[in-house]
Write a protein that holds these residues in place. Structure first.
Motif, PDB file in Angstrom:
ATOM      1  N   ALA A 279     -41.384-105.587   0.917  1.00  0.00           N
ATOM      2  CA  ALA A 279     -41.456-105.338   2.355  1.00  0.00           C
ATOM      3  C   ALA A 279     -40.149-104.733   2.854  1.00  0.00           C
ATOM      4  CB  ALA A 279     -41.753-106.640   3.091  1.00  0.00           C
ATOM      5  N   GLU A 280     -40.297-103.920   3.911  1.00  0.00           N
ATOM      6  CA  GLU A 280     -39.092-103.345   4.517  1.00  0.00           C
ATOM      7  C   GLU A 280     -38.250-104.406   5.226  1.00  0.00           C
ATOM      8  OE1 GLU A 280     -39.861-100.099   7.072  1.00  0.00           O
ATOM      9  OE2 GLU A 280     -40.969 -98.932   5.598  1.00  0.00           O
ATOM     10  N   GLY A 281     -38.892-105.377   5.812  1.00  0.00           N
ATOM     11  CA  GLY A 281     -38.166-106.419   6.515  1.00  0.00           C
ATOM     12  C   GLY A 281     -38.809-107.776   6.293  1.00  0.00           C
ATOM     13  N   THR A 282     -37.969-108.813   6.368  1.00  0.00           N
ATOM     14  CA  THR A 282     -38.443-110.179   6.176  1.00  0.00           C
ATOM     15  C   THR A 282     -38.053-111.007   7.388  1.00  0.00           C
ATOM     16  OG1 THR A 282     -38.227-110.022   3.762  1.00  0.00           O
ATOM     17  CG2 THR A 282     -38.323-112.245   4.726  1.00  0.00           C
ATOM     18  N   LEU A 283     -39.023-111.705   7.934  1.00  0.00           N
ATOM     19  CA  LEU A 283     -38.811-112.601   9.068  1.00  0.00           C
ATOM     20  C   LEU A 283     -38.936-114.035   8.570  1.00  0.00           C
ATOM     21  CD1 LEU A 283     -38.463-113.100  12.144  1.00  0.00           C
ATOM     22  CD2 LEU A 283     -40.965-113.050  12.313  1.00  0.00           C
ATOM     23  N   VAL A 284     -37.893-114.833   8.808  1.00  0.00           N
ATOM     24  CA  VAL A 284     -37.883-116.223   8.372  1.00  0.00           C
ATOM     25  C   VAL A 284     -38.202-117.106   9.577  1.00  0.00           C
ATOM     26  CG1 VAL A 284     -36.518-118.066   7.338  1.00  0.00           C
ATOM     27  CG2 VAL A 284     -36.167-115.695   6.604  1.00  0.00           C
ATOM     28  N   VAL A 285     -39.227-117.932   9.438  1.00  0.00           N
ATOM     29  CA  VAL A 285     -39.607-118.879  10.479  1.00  0.00           C
ATOM     30  C   VAL A 285     -38.944-120.224  10.168  1.00  0.00           C
ATOM     31  CG1 VAL A 285     -41.504-120.069  11.630  1.00  0.00           C
ATOM     32  CG2 VAL A 285     -41.793-117.695  10.861  1.00  0.00           C
ATOM     33  N   ILE A 286     -38.185-120.741  11.128  1.00  0.00           N
ATOM     34  CA  ILE A 286     -37.455-121.999  10.948  1.00  0.00           C
ATOM     35  C   ILE A 286     -37.925-122.972  12.020  1.00  0.00           C
ATOM     36  CG2 ILE A 286     -35.181-123.088  10.979  1.00  0.00           C
ATOM     37  CD1 ILE A 286     -34.027-120.423  10.068  1.00  0.00           C
ATOM     38  N   SER A 287     -38.429-124.109  11.581  1.00  0.00           N
ATOM     39  CA  SER A 287     -38.964-125.098  12.523  1.00  0.00           C
ATOM     40  C   SER A 287     -37.842-125.997  13.031  1.00  0.00           C
ATOM     41  CB  SER A 287     -40.051-125.934  11.854  1.00  0.00           C
ATOM     42  OG  SER A 287     -39.521-126.611  10.728  1.00  0.00           O
ATOM     43  N   THR A 288     -37.957-126.416  14.272  1.00  0.00           N
ATOM     44  CA  THR A 288     -36.969-127.286  14.892  1.00  0.00           C
ATOM     45  C   THR A 288     -37.151-128.727  14.417  1.00  0.00           C
ATOM     46  OG1 THR A 288     -37.051-125.853  16.831  1.00  0.00           O
ATOM     47  CG2 THR A 288     -35.985-128.000  17.099  1.00  0.00           C
ATOM     48  N   ASN A 289     -36.015-129.355  14.074  1.00  0.00           N
ATOM     49  CA  ASN A 289     -36.020-130.775  13.670  1.00  0.00           C
ATOM     50  C   ASN A 289     -36.942-131.052  12.491  1.00  0.00           C
ATOM     51  OD1 ASN A 289     -34.189-131.621  15.684  1.00  0.00           O
ATOM     52  ND2 ASN A 289     -35.842-131.753  17.189  1.00  0.00           N
ATOM     53  N   GLN A 290     -37.077-130.080  11.595  1.00  0.00           N
ATOM     54  CA  GLN A 290     -37.937-130.297  10.430  1.00  0.00           C
ATOM     55  C   GLN A 290     -37.240-129.879   9.148  1.00  0.00           C
ATOM     56  OE1 GLN A 290     -41.869-128.630  10.683  1.00  0.00           O
ATOM     57  NE2 GLN A 290     -42.208-128.712   8.478  1.00  0.00           N
ATOM     58  N   VAL A 291     -36.933-128.611   9.013  1.00  0.00           N
ATOM     59  CA  VAL A 291     -36.319-128.118   7.785  1.00  0.00           C
ATOM     60  C   VAL A 291     -34.823-128.439   7.815  1.00  0.00           C
ATOM     61  CG1 VAL A 291     -35.916-125.841   8.768  1.00  0.00           C
ATOM     62  CG2 VAL A 291     -36.017-126.104   6.291  1.00  0.00           C
ATOM     63  N   THR A 292     -34.287-128.868   6.679  1.00  0.00           N
ATOM     64  CA  THR A 292     -32.861-129.170   6.606  1.00  0.00           C
ATOM     65  C   THR A 292     -32.046-127.881   6.506  1.00  0.00           C
ATOM     66  OG1 THR A 292     -32.907-129.374   4.195  1.00  0.00           O
ATOM     67  CG2 THR A 292     -33.352-131.361   5.474  1.00  0.00           C
ATOM     68  N   ARG A 293     -30.800-127.972   6.913  1.00  0.00           N
ATOM     69  CA  ARG A 293     -29.949-126.780   6.884  1.00  0.00           C
ATOM     70  C   ARG A 293     -29.683-126.321   5.455  1.00  0.00           C
ATOM     71  NH1 ARG A 293     -25.502-128.573  11.523  1.00  0.00           N
ATOM     72  NH2 ARG A 293     -27.053-129.329  13.028  1.00  0.00           N
ATOM     73  N   LYS A 294     -29.551-127.301   4.558  1.00  0.00           N
ATOM     74  CA  LYS A 294     -29.307-126.924   3.164  1.00  0.00           C
ATOM     75  C   LYS A 294     -30.500-126.208   2.579  1.00  0.00           C
ATOM     76  CE  LYS A 294     -27.734-128.779  -1.246  1.00  0.00           C
ATOM     77  NZ  LYS A 294     -27.303-129.973  -1.993  1.00  0.00           N
ATOM     78  N   ALA A 295     -31.725-126.681   2.919  1.00  0.00           N
ATOM     79  CA  ALA A 295     -32.922-126.011   2.420  1.00  0.00           C
ATOM     80  C   ALA A 295     -33.025-124.595   2.971  1.00  0.00           C
ATOM     81  CB  ALA A 295     -34.159-126.819   2.790  1.00  0.00           C
ATOM     82  N   ALA A 296     -32.695-124.430   4.258  1.00  0.00           N
ATOM     83  CA  ALA A 296     -32.748-123.096   4.847  1.00  0.00           C
ATOM     84  C   ALA A 296     -31.710-122.172   4.220  1.00  0.00           C
ATOM     85  CB  ALA A 296     -32.547-123.184   6.355  1.00  0.00           C
TER      86      ALA A 296
ATOM     87  N   VAL B 299     -43.508-112.424   6.475  1.00  0.00           N
ATOM     88  CA  VAL B 299     -43.264-113.624   7.278  1.00  0.00           C
ATOM     89  C   VAL B 299     -43.304-114.820   6.338  1.00  0.00           C
ATOM     90  CG1 VAL B 299     -44.005-115.034   9.215  1.00  0.00           C
ATOM     91  CG2 VAL B 299     -44.325-112.557   9.286  1.00  0.00           C
ATOM     92  N   THR B 300     -42.219-115.541   6.276  1.00  0.00           N
ATOM     93  CA  THR B 300     -42.137-116.682   5.373  1.00  0.00           C
ATOM     94  C   THR B 300     -41.307-117.783   6.034  1.00  0.00           C
ATOM     95  OG1 THR B 300     -41.519-117.407   3.135  1.00  0.00           O
ATOM     96  CG2 THR B 300     -40.074-115.815   4.203  1.00  0.00           C
TER      97      THR B 300
END
Length: 792
Positions: A684-701, A553-554
């Motif tokens: 890890a077998e799988g990675t889950l990306v947590v994306i916050s609303t109205n915080q992280v920029t699309r380019k950063a993601a 989880v990142t």
């Protein structure tokens, strides 16, 4: 258990060994229902999206609409009321000579007449006449009107206070020029379509002036046309009479010279203006042509006679006597042939028939000879006639040569006579026309409708001003919203995450206040807990074999809620009976131990650096108050976290722990700026990306996701945190996110605020509204800078 049908364990990759491309895509297919081509799916226009923006920015739109209405009212108050009056004028086009032109030319002439009349109505000369007739140069309220648009109009319309300059300050010439300028400025003349009517409209602040000027313009135009027509007719008649006298004298003189010369030269002219010699030559030429044709026809007949074919000529065949002889001769020959078969030629009867045949033959030949001799004689006569005509024609041609020498001057004199006569006839015709038109004095225009006194102003119109102001302010509002959306390059809804990153949206986590975060997580009936259970369900169905045995989880940036997500997912999976291990992989700013209320004296870093005794290894894995949940904290913060996480021992630890626990959840540090998360994602077998609303920029993601995939991570999807499901605009656009549906059972405090890691900060340090404002400003500035850098 997470997946009771799982038969084999998937070992983590060894140190220094990245996942292959096939494994990466296989993993993406197993854990992502959208597939690798999701980002390239067709994006169609959605009308509801416009409605979503309207709802989202409803207060801005309402405020701008109110501002537009207020601006429309103010503008209306600043305008001076104006009155409009219209006069209908019919243009009468002369039609006395219409029969001389074709229809198309007549129509074009009519259109030119209408356009000419319109321009004359707008001319300065006509305006000067109107000013004189109405005495407008002596009326101060006409010369010095109230300003059409001014701030002082508000006070004038409210209190009736106005001040006009005195007309004594202007000379009569200046006042006349001012009045003419006003008439021309506010006068409008238009041609009514498909008619011969002209619409004369005048606008003024006084209703009386509007109607009087409109009517006077039409009347002055008619009077001006009548004056011009009468004056022009008199001048034209006088001029034409003078020209007639001059041309008449010239015509008489030229005729006398022509007759005198014809007598002296002995020239005789026939009635058709031809000379006698010319007429004779023309007659001789006609007769000669006929004689030549007769001689040729007779010559062809004689030629047939000379060739021995005279009996076949038409005169011979058409002769009745010869025809009878021929028939009788044929009958005798037929009798002779019939009797020859019985009697001999010497028989008396046969000799008698022979003598009759000879006699008839002689008579027939003599008849043919007589006819051919007459044809020869006719041919001889034709030759003689042709010779006589040629001789006479040669004689007449000699006379014609002499006549032509005399006829040169005669032709010149005659041409002058014809020219003078034609000019004289034309002038007489025009003189008659001018006389008739001057006596009739017909009008070229007529007033159809007089302008009436207007009772209400036509301008300003409050409804139109309000509509224009509202439209302008709405356009400005749309521009402001567009600029805001252009600067705001963060994620505001799940569809943007799926479209921009191409990741499956596994869960949407609602926004809660920092002060209510602990209570919402502990309350299993809260909206936040229900959202995490929904995320758990999505993870269970994210792959063909269920949830991954090891889950990383990142997030792209700090404070996006990844630690809270790891904490809550561990509880929810353990509630299903699975043995869950939570590993705090953030060796820089660990937070997982705070959520469980544990100390961080020893943990993962100590295990990787072999600074823990063998008998104390078991104590590193701490049980918690939550059943089936075990925690491995980060331990002492090392100086080289990336080196420890990329060591072979870390891969061995993850592999071995994956065999002892049903699910291993690794709470990783942020991706941007650090190499820890890409290193751990390989294990890890799988990675889950947590994306916050109205915080992280699309380019950063996008950059973070690109780094994960470059490291060989299997990104199974994304979870969107801090989503304000209780906001009206989001509930309207995303009906599946119903906050009231999340709150079931006992009442829970209304969720507001955000899900955050909350590391080292008091819950009441900053208000949620202030933090959201700061995030929007920061994301807007960052997006603008990024576009400026990427612009060519």
């Amino acid at each position: 258990m997470l997946d009771r049908n799982r038969q084999s364990q998937i070992a983590g990759p060894r140190h220094g060994q990245a996942l292959s491309a096939d494994l990466y895509y296989d993993g993406a297919q197993n854990y992502s229902p959208y597939g690798r081509d999701y980002a390239a799916r067709d994006e169609r226009f959605n009308p509801l999206k416009l409605l979503f923006y309207v709802v989202q920015y409803r207060w801005l739109i309402v405020m701008m609409a109110v501002a537009g209405l207020v601006a429309g009212i103010i503008v209306t108050m600043m305008q001076t009321p104006k009155y409009q009056a219209t006069t209908q004028l019919e243009v009468l086009v002369p039609s006395a000579k219409v029969f001389q032109d074709i229809e198309v030319v007549s129509e074009n002439s009519d259109l030119r007449a209408f356009l000419t009349a319109r321009e004359k109505l707008k001319s300065r000369a006509l305006a000067q006449r109107v000013v004189f007739q109405l005495g407008l140069s002596e009326k101060p309220d006409f010369l010095f009107p109230t300003p059409s648009f001014s701030l002082s109009n508000i006070f004038y319309r409210a209190f009736g206070i106005s001040k006009s300059p005195s007309i004594q300050e202007k000379t009569p010439e200046e006042r006349e020029a001012m009045a003419i300028k006003r008439v021309l400025k506010d006068l409008t003349v238009n041609l009514v379509t498909n008619t011969s009517l002209l619409s004369i409209t005048f606008v003024d602040q006084k209703p009386r002036y509007a109607s009087d000027v409109a009517n006077q313009v039409a009347q002055s135009f008619i009077d001006q046309r009548l004056d011009q027509t009468s004056e022009t007719s008199d001048l034209a008649r006088q001029f034409i009479q003078e020209q007639v006298l001059q041309v008449k004298q010239k015509l008489q003189k030229s005729e006398e010279e022509l007759v005198t010369y014809a007598k002296d030269a002995g020239i005789t002219v026939t009635g058709d203006d031809k000379s006698l010699i010319g007429s004779n030559i023309e007659a001789l030429n006609t007769a000669l042509a006929t004689a030549i044709q007769d001689r040729l026809d007779a010559g062809r007949v004689v030629d047939q006679i000379d060739k021995g074919r005279g009996s076949s000529l038409s005169p011979v065949l058409e002769s009745d006597g010869l025809q009878k002889l021929s028939e009788k001769l044929a009958d005798l020959k037929s009798q002779y042939q019939q009797k020859l078969s019985i009697l001999k030629p010497g028989f008396p009867e046969m000799q008698q028939l022979q003598s009759q045949i000879k006699e008839l033959t002689r008579l027939y030949n003599n008849g043919v000879l007589t006819i051919t001799d007459s044809l020869r004689l006719k041919y001889q006569e034709a030759q003689n006639k042709e010779a006589d005509l040629k001789s006479k024609l040669a004689e007449m041609e000699k006379q014609q040569v002499v006549f032509n020498d005399k006829n040169i001057k005669y032709t010149i004199l005659k041409r002058e006579v014809d020219s003078n006569r034609s000019q004289y006839d034309s002038l007489i015709t025009k003189l008659n026309e001018v006389g008739v038109s001057s006596e009739l004095k017909t009008q070229s225009a007529a007033i159809v409708d007089f302008a009436t006194l207007p009772v209400s102003p036509y301008s300003p119109r409050l409804i139109i001003n309000l509509a224009i102001a509202l439209a302008l302010f709405m356009a400005l509002t749309a521009s402001i919203i567009y600029i805001i959306e252009l600067l705001n390059n963060t994620f505001t809804n799940p569809e943007q995450v799926e479209r921009e990153l191409g990741l499956a949206m596994l869960g949407i986590l609602p926004l809660v206040d920092d002060r209510e975060l602990t209570a919402s997580i502990a309350d299993q009936k809260s909206g936040l807990s229900e959202a995490y259970r929904s995320l758990r369900t999505s993870l269970q169905f994210s792959g063909a074999e269920g949830a991954p045995r090891s889950l990383l989880v990142t997030s792209s940036e700090p404070s996006e809620g990844k630690s809270t997500t790891s904490f809550k997912l561990g509880q929810d999976f353990a509630a299903l009976g699975a043995k869950v291990l939570l590993i705090d992989g953030d060796l820089r700013k660990p937070n997982l131990h705070r959520l469980f209320g544990l100390d961080n004296a020893i943990g993962l870093s100590n295990l990787l650096t072999n600074t823990v005794r063998k008998e104390d290894v078991a104590g590193i894995f701490r049980t918690t108050k939550y059943p089936n949940v075990t925690v491995l904290t980060s331990g002492t913060i090392p100086p080289n976290p990336a080196d420890l996480l990329s060591s072979p021992k870390m891969a061995l630890i993850v592999t071995n722990l994956g065999k002892r626990f049903d699910l291993v959840i690794v709470d990783a540090p942020p991706i941007v700026g650090l190499s820890d998360a890409p290193i751990l994602s390989r294990l890890a077998e799988g990675t889950l990306v947590v994306i916050s609303t109205n915080q992280v920029t699309r380019k950063a993601a996008k950059t973070a996701l690109k780094r994960l995939r470059a490291a060989g991570a299997n990104v199974i999807g994304a979870a969107m945190s801090k989503f304000a499901v209780n906001k009206f605009d989001y509930n309207y656009a995303y009906k599946y996110m119903n906050y009231q549906y999340y709150e079931h059972g006992a009442g829970t405090p209304k969720i507001e605020g955000k899900v955050d890691d909350g590391a080292g900060q008091p819950a009441h340090a900053k208000s949620p509204a202030f933090k959201r404002l700061v995030r929007r400003l920061r994301s807007g500035v960052d997006g603008f800078v990024d576009r400026a850098k990427s612009a060519p």
